[in-house]
Design a protein around this motif. Structure first.
Motif, mmCIF file in Angstrom:
data_model
loop_
_atom_site.group_PDB
_atom_site.id
_atom_site.type_symbol
_atom_site.label_atom_id
_atom_site.label_comp_id
_atom_site.label_asym_id
_atom_site.label_seq_id
_atom_site.Cartn_x
_atom_site.Cartn_y
_atom_site.Cartn_z
ATOM 1 N N ILE A 252 -11.714 -11.053 7.428
ATOM 2 C CA ILE A 252 -12.419 -10.245 8.421
ATOM 3 C C ILE A 252 -13.574 -11.026 9.028
ATOM 4 O O ILE A 252 -13.895 -10.864 10.213
ATOM 5 C CB ILE A 252 -12.871 -8.916 7.789
ATOM 6 N N LEU A 253 -14.213 -11.910 8.255
ATOM 7 C CA LEU A 253 -15.247 -12.765 8.851
ATOM 8 C C LEU A 253 -14.646 -13.618 9.964
ATOM 9 O O LEU A 253 -15.236 -13.749 11.046
ATOM 10 C CB LEU A 253 -15.881 -13.656 7.784
ATOM 11 N N LEU A 254 -13.469 -14.199 9.714
ATOM 12 C CA LEU A 254 -12.846 -15.071 10.705
ATOM 13 C C LEU A 254 -12.163 -14.287 11.816
ATOM 14 O O LEU A 254 -12.044 -14.787 12.938
ATOM 15 C CB LEU A 254 -11.814 -15.977 10.025
ATOM 16 N N HIS A 255 -11.713 -13.087 11.510
ATOM 17 C CA HIS A 255 -10.983 -12.251 12.475
ATOM 18 C C HIS A 255 -11.586 -10.849 12.486
ATOM 19 O O HIS A 255 -11.015 -9.910 11.916
ATOM 20 C CB HIS A 255 -9.504 -12.166 12.098
ATOM 21 N N PRO A 256 -12.728 -10.657 13.126
ATOM 22 C CA PRO A 256 -13.348 -9.323 13.120
ATOM 23 C C PRO A 256 -12.426 -8.230 13.654
ATOM 24 O O PRO A 256 -12.581 -7.063 13.278
ATOM 25 C CB PRO A 256 -14.575 -9.510 14.028
ATOM 26 N N GLU A 257 -11.459 -8.615 14.492
ATOM 27 C CA GLU A 257 -10.550 -7.626 15.065
ATOM 28 C C GLU A 257 -9.633 -7.017 14.007
ATOM 29 O O GLU A 257 -9.014 -5.963 14.249
ATOM 30 C CB GLU A 257 -9.711 -8.252 16.187
ATOM 31 N N TRP A 258 -9.531 -7.639 12.846
ATOM 32 C CA TRP A 258 -8.709 -7.066 11.780
ATOM 33 C C TRP A 258 -9.351 -5.821 11.187
ATOM 34 O O TRP A 258 -8.673 -5.052 10.500
ATOM 35 C CB TRP A 258 -8.473 -8.098 10.678
ATOM 36 N N ALA A 259 -10.624 -5.601 11.406
ATOM 37 C CA ALA A 259 -11.269 -4.348 11.013
ATOM 38 C C ALA A 259 -10.987 -3.343 12.124
ATOM 39 O O ALA A 259 -11.659 -3.318 13.150
ATOM 40 C CB ALA A 259 -12.764 -4.545 10.824
ATOM 41 N N THR A 260 -9.961 -2.534 11.960
ATOM 42 C CA THR A 260 -9.468 -1.671 13.034
ATOM 43 C C THR A 260 -10.251 -0.376 13.170
ATOM 44 O O THR A 260 -10.174 0.290 14.198
ATOM 45 C CB THR A 260 -7.983 -1.348 12.808
ATOM 46 N N ARG A 261 -11.002 -0.008 12.136
ATOM 47 C CA ARG A 261 -11.866 1.177 12.227
ATOM 48 C C ARG A 261 -13.089 0.944 11.363
ATOM 49 O O ARG A 261 -12.966 0.525 10.209
ATOM 50 C CB ARG A 261 -11.126 2.444 11.774
ATOM 51 N N THR A 262 -14.250 1.193 11.945
ATOM 52 C CA THR A 262 -15.506 0.995 11.228
ATOM 53 C C THR A 262 -16.425 2.177 11.489
ATOM 54 O O THR A 262 -16.201 2.976 12.408
ATOM 55 C CB THR A 262 -16.213 -0.302 11.670
ATOM 56 N N ALA A 263 -17.469 2.273 10.695
ATOM 57 C CA ALA A 263 -18.521 3.275 10.899
ATOM 58 C C ALA A 263 -19.847 2.611 10.609
ATOM 59 O O ALA A 263 -19.963 1.826 9.664
ATOM 60 C CB ALA A 263 -18.317 4.491 10.006
ATOM 61 N N ASP A 264 -20.840 2.895 11.421
ATOM 62 C CA ASP A 264 -22.173 2.350 11.229
ATOM 63 C C ASP A 264 -23.083 3.413 10.626
ATOM 64 O O ASP A 264 -23.042 4.588 11.011
ATOM 65 C CB ASP A 264 -22.767 1.900 12.566
ATOM 66 N N GLY A 265 -23.916 2.979 9.688
ATOM 67 C CA GLY A 265 -24.857 3.905 9.091
ATOM 68 C C GLY A 265 -25.574 3.263 7.924
ATOM 69 O O GLY A 265 -25.280 2.125 7.533
ATOM 70 N N PRO A 266 -26.536 3.976 7.347
ATOM 71 C CA PRO A 266 -27.288 3.432 6.215
ATOM 72 C C PRO A 266 -26.435 3.370 4.953
ATOM 73 O O PRO A 266 -25.621 4.260 4.686
ATOM 74 C CB PRO A 266 -28.448 4.416 6.049
ATOM 75 N N VAL A 267 -26.637 2.309 4.183
ATOM 76 C CA VAL A 267 -25.978 2.161 2.884
ATOM 77 C C VAL A 267 -27.026 2.298 1.796
ATOM 78 O O VAL A 267 -28.085 1.669 1.858
ATOM 79 C CB VAL A 267 -25.258 0.800 2.783
ATOM 80 N N ASN A 268 -26.759 3.144 0.817
ATOM 81 C CA ASN A 268 -27.624 3.298 -0.345
ATOM 82 C C ASN A 268 -26.862 2.864 -1.595
ATOM 83 O O ASN A 268 -25.629 2.983 -1.649
ATOM 84 C CB ASN A 268 -28.059 4.750 -0.534
ATOM 85 N N VAL A 269 -27.603 2.396 -2.585
ATOM 86 C CA VAL A 269 -27.017 2.046 -3.873
ATOM 87 C C VAL A 269 -27.205 3.230 -4.803
ATOM 88 O O VAL A 269 -28.333 3.667 -5.048
ATOM 89 C CB VAL A 269 -27.658 0.765 -4.438
ATOM 90 N N ARG A 270 -26.100 3.759 -5.325
ATOM 91 C CA ARG A 270 -26.108 5.002 -6.088
ATOM 92 C C ARG A 270 -25.547 4.773 -7.490
ATOM 93 O O ARG A 270 -24.556 4.066 -7.665
ATOM 94 C CB ARG A 270 -25.257 6.076 -5.389
ATOM 95 N N ASP A 271 -26.182 5.367 -8.477
ATOM 96 C CA ASP A 271 -25.778 5.259 -9.872
ATOM 97 C C ASP A 271 -25.304 6.626 -10.347
ATOM 98 O O ASP A 271 -26.070 7.593 -10.347
ATOM 99 C CB ASP A 271 -26.965 4.784 -10.719
ATOM 100 N N ASP A 272 -24.032 6.730 -10.758
ATOM 101 C CA ASP A 272 -23.510 8.023 -11.216
ATOM 102 C C ASP A 272 -23.591 8.165 -12.732
ATOM 103 O O ASP A 272 -23.030 9.115 -13.309
ATOM 104 C CB ASP A 272 -22.072 8.230 -10.728
ATOM 105 N N GLY A 273 -24.287 7.228 -13.386
ATOM 106 C CA GLY A 273 -24.394 7.259 -14.828
ATOM 107 C C GLY A 273 -23.297 6.489 -15.526
ATOM 108 O O GLY A 273 -23.394 6.195 -16.726
ATOM 109 N N TYR A 274 -22.267 6.142 -14.792
ATOM 110 C CA TYR A 274 -21.156 5.362 -15.341
ATOM 111 C C TYR A 274 -21.093 3.995 -14.683
ATOM 112 O O TYR A 274 -20.927 2.978 -15.343
ATOM 113 C CB TYR A 274 -19.840 6.110 -15.137
ATOM 114 N N ALA A 275 -21.225 3.973 -13.384
ATOM 115 C CA ALA A 275 -21.185 2.724 -12.627
ATOM 116 C C ALA A 275 -22.062 2.880 -11.391
ATOM 117 O O ALA A 275 -22.445 3.994 -11.010
ATOM 118 C CB ALA A 275 -19.755 2.372 -12.226
ATOM 119 N N VAL A 276 -22.359 1.766 -10.775
ATOM 120 C CA VAL A 276 -23.211 1.751 -9.590
ATOM 121 C C VAL A 276 -22.374 1.318 -8.394
ATOM 122 O O VAL A 276 -21.573 0.382 -8.492
ATOM 123 C CB VAL A 276 -24.404 0.797 -9.785
ATOM 124 N N ARG A 277 -22.595 1.993 -7.267
ATOM 125 C CA ARG A 277 -21.867 1.670 -6.049
ATOM 126 C C ARG A 277 -22.831 1.599 -4.875
ATOM 127 O O ARG A 277 -23.860 2.266 -4.868
ATOM 128 C CB ARG A 277 -20.801 2.726 -5.730
#
Length: 328
Positions: A252-277
């Motif tokens: 995708i870095l080399l071919h941005p067009e391969w990302a056929t659908r995207t969404a822009d917005g804030p990303v937060n790091v969340r911990d559910d007590g089992y893993a972090v995403r």
């Protein structure tokens, strides 16, 4: 890819990272400016050794390798994915890894220097724990604004539909505090290529057969290290297939067009007590979540990918890597 790209790769060089380095070396049109080593799949030290081995195997010379700190910015002990990548990061095959040296300049200092010397010219591909980026931001809070783009294999996309689960967000979970620093930082553009899109990018039996059909030093190495990876993944799907996590981010870095659908917005790091995403703060329907979010600059989050285009090129490049690199 319409023009040459100058690329810095930040990597915790495990099996799929190694395949990604082969892809970048063999695809054509990529100038590797530097490689910065981090922890995650294996130790930072092994990551750097593995980078040197892969570049040496591909006949790529003159690319400096910079070491980052050995663990998370919190000071906690690093956790390695030995069960997926082996203790050495390359499947514990007893490979006599080619000798290489690393630069005296640290990974964080190199990231800052390259951005300052070549503003707007270089792309940054992030394939491991984001420790080196967080350390670079501590030195220069505007470091990410100096790169043309930053593509991160780390995140989970928006919240998934109710009743479904995702692959572990390993690169975020390896250093959650660093990931939070990165996704909150000023930037030119950050593109999240998360496990929501990398897990379905399957290298199947046809891919493995294509590698085995044209044996050479590089393709045979790729096939060999994939064996350990497949041992892990066969317990997920009952087949000897695997996800192309890091290779898809590079594609995708080399071919941005391969990302056929995207969404822009804030990303937060969340911990559910089992893993972090790291999550785009949107539901599966791209609505706001049911709880307050932390404000952050927009990240471009990939939602859908042209898997056929990616798999066609990646298979061609890897299967013909020795010929493309002039080794056979």
């Amino acid at each position: 890819m319409t023009s040459r790209r100058a690329v810095v790769v930040d990597t915790d060089t495990g099996i799929d990272d190694a395949l990604t380095l082969v892809y970048l070396a063999a695809v054509g049109g990529v100038d590797l400016v530097a490689i910065t080593a981090t922890h995650g799949n294996c130790s930072t030290a092994d990551s750097a050794i593995n980078v040197g081995h892969v570049l040496g195997l591909c006949g790529v010379e003159g690319v400096p390798i910079h070491l980052g700190r050995p663990g998370p910015i919190s000071g906690k002990e690093p956790r390695y994915s030995h069960h997926v990548h082996g203790y050495d990061g390359l499947g514990d095959l007893g490979i006599e890894r080619l000798e290489s040296t690393h630069a005296e300049e640290s990974a964080a200092d190199a990231l800052v220097r390259i951005g300052q010397e070549r503003p707007g010219e270089v792309d940054l591909l992030v394939l491991g724990a984001m420790t080196n980026l967080a350390d670079a931001i501590a030195i220069d809070p505007l470091v990410l604004t100096r790169y043309r783009s930053i593509v991160v294999m780390g995140g989970s996309g928006p919240y998934q539909p109710a009743g479904t689960i995702l692959e572990v967000d390993a690169n975020v979970d390896a250093d959650p505090q660093a990931a939070a620093v990165v996704y909150a930082a000023e930037r030119s553009e950050i593109v999240m290529v998360g496990v929501n899109v990398t897990t379905p990018a399957i290298l199947d039996e046809k891919f493995m057969a294509a590698l085995d059909a044209q044996p050479g030093p590089v393709t045979s190495f790729c096939s060999a290290i994939l064996g350990y990876y497949l041992d892990f993944y066969q317990e997920k799907w009952g087949r000897r297939i695997c996800s192309a996590h890091d290779p898809l981010a590079a594609g995708i870095l080399l071919h941005p067009e391969w990302a056929t659908r995207t969404a822009d917005g804030p990303v937060n790091v969340r911990d559910d007590g089992y893993a972090v995403r790291a999550r785009l703060m949107r539901t599966a329907e791209l609505e706001l979540p049911a709880f307050p979010l932390v404000d952050a600059p927009d990240t471009k989050v990939v939602l859908d990918v042209d898997q056929a285009a990616f798999l066609a090129e990646f298979t061609d490049v890897l299967a013909n890597a020795d010929a493309r690199l002039g080794l056979g």
